[in-house]
Design a protein around this motif. Structure first.
Motif, PDB file in Angstrom:
ATOM      1  N   GLY A 370      73.438  23.419  74.093  1.00  0.00           N
ATOM      2  CA  GLY A 370      71.835  24.173  73.232  1.00  0.00           C
ATOM      3  C   GLY A 370      70.891  24.446  74.302  1.00  0.00           C
ATOM      4  O   GLY A 370      71.021  24.741  75.517  1.00  0.00           O
ATOM      5  N   GLU A 371      69.729  24.407  73.641  1.00  0.00           N
ATOM      6  CA  GLU A 371      68.543  24.732  74.780  1.00  0.00           C
ATOM      7  C   GLU A 371      68.414  23.459  75.876  1.00  0.00           C
ATOM      8  O   GLU A 371      68.778  22.468  75.523  1.00  0.00           O
ATOM      9  N   PRO A 372      68.123  23.908  77.034  1.00  0.00           N
ATOM     10  CA  PRO A 372      67.834  22.876  78.017  1.00  0.00           C
ATOM     11  C   PRO A 372      66.797  21.916  77.497  1.00  0.00           C
ATOM     12  O   PRO A 372      65.940  22.135  76.994  1.00  0.00           O
ATOM     13  N   ALA A 373      67.326  20.522  77.657  1.00  0.00           N
ATOM     14  CA  ALA A 373      66.630  19.386  77.267  1.00  0.00           C
ATOM     15  C   ALA A 373      65.244  19.406  77.962  1.00  0.00           C
ATOM     16  O   ALA A 373      65.224  19.576  79.155  1.00  0.00           O
ATOM     17  N   VAL A 374      64.296  19.084  77.300  1.00  0.00           N
ATOM     18  CA  VAL A 374      62.882  18.879  77.796  1.00  0.00           C
ATOM     19  C   VAL A 374      62.798  17.659  78.511  1.00  0.00           C
ATOM     20  O   VAL A 374      62.392  17.201  79.867  1.00  0.00           O
ATOM     21  N   LEU A 375      63.342  16.537  77.729  1.00  0.00           N
ATOM     22  CA  LEU A 375      63.419  15.199  78.389  1.00  0.00           C
ATOM     23  C   LEU A 375      64.666  14.741  78.959  1.00  0.00           C
ATOM     24  O   LEU A 375      65.635  15.019  78.292  1.00  0.00           O
ATOM     25  N   THR A 376      64.676  14.404  80.237  1.00  0.00           N
ATOM     26  CA  THR A 376      66.059  14.236  80.711  1.00  0.00           C
ATOM     27  C   THR A 376      66.197  12.708  81.376  1.00  0.00           C
ATOM     28  O   THR A 376      67.237  12.186  81.984  1.00  0.00           O
ATOM     29  N   ARG A 377      65.292  11.859  81.259  1.00  0.00           N
ATOM     30  CA  ARG A 377      65.053  10.634  81.836  1.00  0.00           C
ATOM     31  C   ARG A 377      64.461   9.703  80.886  1.00  0.00           C
ATOM     32  O   ARG A 377      63.632  10.049  80.212  1.00  0.00           O
ATOM     33  N   LEU A 378      64.986   8.380  81.138  1.00  0.00           N
ATOM     34  CA  LEU A 378      64.293   7.407  80.158  1.00  0.00           C
ATOM     35  C   LEU A 378      62.827   7.356  80.331  1.00  0.00           C
ATOM     36  O   LEU A 378      61.862   6.766  79.396  1.00  0.00           O
ATOM     37  N   ARG A 379      62.344   7.379  81.604  1.00  0.00           N
ATOM     38  CA  ARG A 379      60.904   7.196  82.076  1.00  0.00           C
ATOM     39  C   ARG A 379      60.062   8.332  81.130  1.00  0.00           C
ATOM     40  O   ARG A 379      58.823   7.865  80.532  1.00  0.00           O
ATOM     41  N   HIS A 380      60.629   9.450  81.055  1.00  0.00           N
ATOM     42  CA  HIS A 380      60.091  10.527  80.293  1.00  0.00           C
ATOM     43  C   HIS A 380      59.945  10.099  78.929  1.00  0.00           C
ATOM     44  O   HIS A 380      58.624  10.047  78.230  1.00  0.00           O
ATOM     45  N   LEU A 384      56.357   9.336  76.716  1.00  0.00           N
ATOM     46  CA  LEU A 384      55.912  10.098  75.453  1.00  0.00           C
ATOM     47  C   LEU A 384      55.798   9.391  74.086  1.00  0.00           C
ATOM     48  O   LEU A 384      55.184   9.567  73.131  1.00  0.00           O
ATOM     49  N   GLU A 385      56.725   8.137  74.167  1.00  0.00           N
ATOM     50  CA  GLU A 385      56.728   7.325  72.832  1.00  0.00           C
ATOM     51  C   GLU A 385      55.413   6.716  72.948  1.00  0.00           C
ATOM     52  O   GLU A 385      54.750   6.549  71.776  1.00  0.00           O
ATOM     53  N   GLY A 386      54.849   6.191  74.080  1.00  0.00           N
ATOM     54  CA  GLY A 386      53.577   5.729  74.062  1.00  0.00           C
ATOM     55  C   GLY A 386      52.262   6.705  73.368  1.00  0.00           C
ATOM     56  O   GLY A 386      51.461   6.197  72.840  1.00  0.00           O
ATOM     57  N   VAL A 387      52.441   7.961  73.942  1.00  0.00           N
ATOM     58  CA  VAL A 387      51.515   8.938  73.476  1.00  0.00           C
ATOM     59  C   VAL A 387      51.690   9.220  71.934  1.00  0.00           C
ATOM     60  O   VAL A 387      50.700   9.368  71.324  1.00  0.00           O
ATOM     61  N   SER A 388      53.025   9.427  71.518  1.00  0.00           N
ATOM     62  CA  SER A 388      53.203   9.498  70.114  1.00  0.00           C
ATOM     63  C   SER A 388      52.479   8.441  69.158  1.00  0.00           C
ATOM     64  O   SER A 388      52.048   8.692  68.308  1.00  0.00           O
ATOM     65  N   ASP A 389      52.789   7.156  69.669  1.00  0.00           N
ATOM     66  CA  ASP A 389      52.276   6.048  68.942  1.00  0.00           C
ATOM     67  C   ASP A 389      50.617   6.125  68.829  1.00  0.00           C
ATOM     68  O   ASP A 389      49.950   5.801  67.459  1.00  0.00           O
ATOM     69  N   ALA A 390      50.088   6.282  70.120  1.00  0.00           N
ATOM     70  CA  ALA A 390      48.494   6.608  70.198  1.00  0.00           C
ATOM     71  C   ALA A 390      48.178   7.538  69.128  1.00  0.00           C
ATOM     72  O   ALA A 390      47.037   7.357  68.459  1.00  0.00           O
ATOM     73  N   LEU A 391      48.776   8.769  69.154  1.00  0.00           N
ATOM     74  CA  LEU A 391      48.380   9.859  68.193  1.00  0.00           C
ATOM     75  C   LEU A 391      48.713   9.439  66.859  1.00  0.00           C
ATOM     76  O   LEU A 391      47.632   9.991  65.945  1.00  0.00           O
ATOM     77  N   GLY A 392      49.752   8.829  66.558  1.00  0.00           N
ATOM     78  CA  GLY A 392      49.920   8.197  65.267  1.00  0.00           C
ATOM     79  C   GLY A 392      48.725   7.572  64.591  1.00  0.00           C
ATOM     80  O   GLY A 392      48.304   7.580  63.448  1.00  0.00           O
ATOM     81  N   ARG A 393      48.348   6.691  65.397  1.00  0.00           N
ATOM     82  CA  ARG A 393      47.213   5.780  64.928  1.00  0.00           C
ATOM     83  C   ARG A 393      45.922   6.664  64.709  1.00  0.00           C
ATOM     84  O   ARG A 393      45.138   6.132  64.101  1.00  0.00           O
ATOM     85  N   ALA A 394      45.631   7.456  65.840  1.00  0.00           N
ATOM     86  CA  ALA A 394      44.410   8.365  65.764  1.00  0.00           C
ATOM     87  C   ALA A 394      44.413   9.264  64.548  1.00  0.00           C
ATOM     88  O   ALA A 394      43.479   9.124  63.742  1.00  0.00           O
TER      89      ALA A 394
END
Length: 401
Positions: A370-380, A384-394
């Motif tokens: 499919g389209e090349p993956a943007v995230l290829t590692r667990l670190r990424h 981004l999960e932390g960023v997503s959680d912060a945005l959700g709260r905001a």
């Protein structure tokens, strides 16, 4: 006398693999590069121009006639002065050159990854660059190569730079709302715009996170687990697919006690096949441990092949049947057919093996391409999960009345 800091040391290492070859490349980086070139090559060549020189050790003995390149810092791979020696690739030549380099003051062999580390600390590469480089070096299939070149670092960098610009726009809007806090109409419009931008950013990040699993699976390979009762033909099938003797094959049930992993390239798609201990009730502690490991292999796998010989048992209570993708495969087709099997095959005659490999390849390709993956590692993903959680709260924050 204090120990030398890393920036004061000059490092060297082969940039090509070990063993006999036509050409071997030795790279040197650090403050002693010019001294090395003066001592071994008779002078410092013009930057980035290949020259042919005789290389000599500290005794004046000629080691080889080689191509020499000089890359002055900071316009080099590591940001330091660098040079390369392109010598003949015999072990004796490379060994003599490495020994000659070691004799220079403040020169030592590089530690694993140290050239990349210096490039990182000198601002020549960032962590995404290094991760993509590592993925490219480790790539064993065409799909992994494409992801390393087109996906991962370059795609993620483009995304994050745009996301950063969006966040800066939101910050500017929030600061403007503070400046015009006495004008209700203006602040309401600005607050509404900021929330719209944050909501858009949140949706984009969530979409990338949903697709994150595919990038990691491309790096690790599509996992196929061979399961079944003891003596169902799992090890024979593994050997037939791998086209070599990977597993011990015996008529004695329970021969396979541990998990065997074989990495394959099926039409450019990375596939890992697990051979597992047979599922059955047993009082043998060693065989029980093997079955436990088989259960874990099932949980990790993308596709389960339940192998069943003619008259053999169906999936029993010992097997974790909750897996979503299970194919029943009839084995030992030279002795008879298995009812309701997706495919019939025989490791003895080779019948059906090619059809099974083709089916696995198509299944893996559908799952991983499919389209090349943007995230290829667990670190990424974690970041981004932390960023997503912060945005959700905001976004969920109610405006004060």
């Amino acid at each position: 006398m204090s120990a030398l800091t890393r920036s004061e040391e000059t490092i060297f290492a082969p940039a090509t693999g070990f063993g006999k070859a036509a050409i071997a490349i030795i790279r040197v980086s650090g403050p002693q590069v010019r001294a090395v070139l003066e001592g071994m090559a008779g002078g410092v060549p013009k930057p980035r121009r290949a020259v042919l020189r005789s290389l000599r050790n500290d005794q004046g003995e000629v080691l080889d006639r080689a191509i020499v390149l000089f890359f002055p810092g900071p316009r080099s791979e590591t940001g330091e002065d660098m040079c390369e020696f392109h010598v003949h690739g015999g072990r004796a030549v490379v060994g003599a050159l490495m020994e000659a380099l070691r004799r220079f003051d403040r020169c030592r062999p590089a530690q694993p990854g140290e050239f990349a580390q210096r490039a990182f600390f000198n601002g020549k590469k960032d962590l995404l660059d290094l991760e993509s480089l590592a993925d490219l070096i480790d790539a064993e299939t065409e799909l992994q190569r494409v992801q390393a070149v087109e996906g991962g670092g370059s795609l993620l960098r483009g995304k994050t730079e745009r996301w950063r610009s969006l966040v800066l726009d939101v910050r500017a809007d929030i600061e403007a709302s503070l400046d015009f806090s006495d004008e209700t109409d203006v602040t309401e419009r600005l607050d509404s715009k900021a929330k719209q931008l944050l909501s858009r950013l949140y949706r984009e990040i969530r979409e990338v996170l949903v697709a994150a699993e595919r990038g990691e699976r491309v790096r690790q390979g599509y996992k196929v687990c061979l399961c079944g009762a003891p003596n169902a033909g799992k090890s024979s099938l593994l050997n037939a697919i791998a086209q070599r003797d990977v597993a011990i094959v015996s008529e004695v049930p329970g021969t396979t006690r541990d998990r065997l992993d074989v990495a394959l390239d099926l039409g450019g798609v990375p596939v890992v096949i697990y051979d597992t201990a047979g599922f059955r009730e047993t009082y043998d502690p060693v065989e029980s441990l093997g079955i436990e490991r088989s259960v874990r292999a099932v949980a990790e796998s993308d596709l389960i092949l339940w192998l069943r010989e003619p008259g053999g048992p169906s999936i029993g209570s010992e097997f974790p049947i909750g897996h979503r993708n299970i194919w029943v495969i009839g084995t030992k087709a030279d002795l008879g057919d298995v009812v309701d099997a997706r495919l019939q095959l025989s490791a003895t005659t080779g019948a059906g093996i090619a059809a099974l490999v083709d089916a696995i390849q198509h299944e893996a390709k559908d799952a991983l391409t499919g389209e090349p993956a943007v995230l290829t590692r667990l670190r990424h993903k974690v970041v981004l999960e932390g960023v997503s959680d912060a945005l959700g709260r905001a976004i969920a924050t109610e405006e004060p009345e």
